[in-house]
Design a protein around this motif. Structure first.
Motif, short mmCIF file in Angstrom:
data_model
loop_
_atom_site.label_atom_id
_atom_site.label_comp_id
_atom_site.label_asym_id
_atom_site.label_seq_id
_atom_site.Cartn_x
_atom_site.Cartn_y
_atom_site.Cartn_z
N LEU A 137 0.85 -1.19 0.00
CA LEU A 137 0.00 0.00 0.00
C LEU A 137 0.88 1.24 0.00
CD1 LEU A 137 -2.39 -1.28 2.76
CD2 LEU A 137 -2.97 -1.03 0.36
N ASN A 138 0.74 2.06 -1.01
CA ASN A 138 1.51 3.29 -1.14
C ASN A 138 0.68 4.44 -0.59
OD1 ASN A 138 2.96 5.53 -1.89
ND2 ASN A 138 3.16 4.97 -4.04
N VAL A 139 0.92 4.82 0.66
CA VAL A 139 0.19 5.94 1.27
C VAL A 139 1.10 7.16 1.45
CG1 VAL A 139 -1.56 4.50 2.38
CG2 VAL A 139 0.53 5.04 3.61
N ALA A 140 2.21 7.19 0.71
CA ALA A 140 3.12 8.34 0.76
C ALA A 140 2.40 9.57 0.21
CB ALA A 140 4.37 8.05 -0.05
N VAL A 141 2.64 10.72 0.83
CA VAL A 141 1.97 11.97 0.47
C VAL A 141 3.02 13.00 0.06
CG1 VAL A 141 0.46 13.82 1.28
CG2 VAL A 141 0.11 11.49 2.11
N PRO A 142 2.95 13.52 -1.18
CA PRO A 142 3.91 14.55 -1.59
C PRO A 142 3.92 15.72 -0.61
CG PRO A 142 2.61 13.83 -3.46
CD PRO A 142 2.00 13.21 -2.24
N GLY A 143 5.10 16.14 -0.22
CA GLY A 143 5.23 17.27 0.71
C GLY A 143 5.17 16.89 2.17
N SER A 144 4.98 15.62 2.46
CA SER A 144 4.89 15.19 3.85
C SER A 144 6.28 15.13 4.48
CB SER A 144 4.23 13.81 3.93
OG SER A 144 3.93 13.48 5.26
N SER A 145 6.30 15.08 5.79
CA SER A 145 7.56 14.96 6.54
C SER A 145 7.56 13.60 7.23
CB SER A 145 7.65 16.07 7.59
OG SER A 145 6.64 15.89 8.56
N PRO A 146 8.73 13.14 7.68
CA PRO A 146 8.76 11.85 8.38
C PRO A 146 7.83 11.79 9.59
CG PRO A 146 10.97 12.47 7.75
CD PRO A 146 10.08 13.65 7.44
N SER A 147 7.79 12.86 10.39
CA SER A 147 6.93 12.83 11.58
C SER A 147 5.45 12.78 11.19
CB SER A 147 7.21 14.03 12.48
OG SER A 147 6.90 15.23 11.82
N ARG A 148 5.07 13.46 10.12
CA ARG A 148 3.68 13.42 9.67
C ARG A 148 3.34 12.05 9.08
NH1 ARG A 148 3.93 19.41 7.49
NH2 ARG A 148 3.20 20.44 9.36
N SER A 149 4.31 11.43 8.42
CA SER A 149 4.08 10.09 7.87
C SER A 149 3.86 9.08 8.99
CB SER A 149 5.27 9.66 7.02
OG SER A 149 5.39 10.47 5.88
N VAL A 150 4.65 9.18 10.05
CA VAL A 150 4.48 8.28 11.20
C VAL A 150 3.13 8.54 11.86
CG1 VAL A 150 5.36 7.70 13.49
CG2 VAL A 150 6.95 7.95 11.57
N ALA A 151 2.73 9.81 11.96
CA ALA A 151 1.42 10.14 12.53
C ALA A 151 0.30 9.55 11.68
CB ALA A 151 1.26 11.66 12.65
N LEU A 152 0.46 9.59 10.34
CA LEU A 152 -0.53 8.99 9.45
C LEU A 152 -0.64 7.49 9.70
CD1 LEU A 152 -2.42 9.12 6.95
CD2 LEU A 152 -0.39 8.72 5.55
N LEU A 153 0.49 6.82 9.86
CA LEU A 153 0.48 5.39 10.15
C LEU A 153 -0.23 5.11 11.48
CD1 LEU A 153 1.34 2.49 9.46
CD2 LEU A 153 3.47 2.94 10.68
N GLU A 154 0.09 5.90 12.50
CA GLU A 154 -0.54 5.71 13.81
C GLU A 154 -2.05 5.89 13.72
OE1 GLU A 154 1.63 8.56 16.14
OE2 GLU A 154 3.20 7.12 16.64
#
Length: 184
Positions: A137-154
């Motif tokens: 599953l590719n849920v990467a978001v253009p312009g996102s940061s590592p901390s926001r990506s981890v928050a999305l996963l959580e």
């Protein structure tokens, strides 16, 4: 008898300001023509979670016009679950497939390439080649940061139910000072 001096309306400053604004507008239009339409902005939506900022817009398809210099046109498809690519078919009875969630920014998202040319798609093909049934599953978001990506996963962990999560980080993600979310 001297002729009266004709005075033009508006001074030098207003004319220069108008010329500068017109020039900037033409440069902007030219850059959009050469660099593409930025279609990834049409598949991204504000998140209801302030620590995530943006998420992919489920059930959206956009043609990215590419850019005349670096990339051809490509189709960006976001499926019902809010991941880039086609929807997954329910697995047959037996051992469920390995579910991998890929997070990150434009690098993981696959800016300027087709759905099957992204890094997560390549990971899925390699896992399959090695004998692992999988869903990547590719849920990467253009312009996102590592901390926001981890928050999305959580925030989406329960719905995504991954066996493995991969965070793709590029050099520009290593800036400690994270910009604030524009819609919060």
């Amino acid at each position: 008898m001297a002729s009266p001096r004709i005075r033009r309306r508006g001074g030098l400053i207003p004319r220069l300001t108008f010329a500068l604004a017109t020039t900037l507008l033409l440069v902007e239009l030219g850059l959009r023509l050469v660099l593409g339409n930025g279609a990834h902005g049409l598949v991204v939506q504000p998140s209801r979670f302030t620590d995530v900022c943006f998420e992919l817009r489920p059930d959206s398809t956009v043609v990215y016009s590419g850019d005349a210099v670096r990339a051809p046109s490509s189709v960006i498809h976001i499926n019902r679950s809010g991941a880039r690519g086609e929807d997954f078919v329910a697995p047959a009875a037996g051992i469920p497939p390995l579910r991998v969630v890929v997070l990150g920014d434009a690098l993981g998202f696959g800016q300027g390439v087709e759905d099957d040319e992204t890094i997560p798609a390549a990971v899925g093909r390699e896992l399959l080649r090695r004998g692992y049934r999988n869903e990547v599953l590719n849920v990467a978001v253009p312009g996102s940061s590592p901390s926001r990506s981890v928050a999305l996963l959580e925030r989406r962990l329960g719905a995504l139910k991954p066996d493995l999560a991969v965070l793709l980080v590029s050099a520009d993600d290593l800036d400690i000072a994270e910009a604030s979310c524009p819609h919060n």
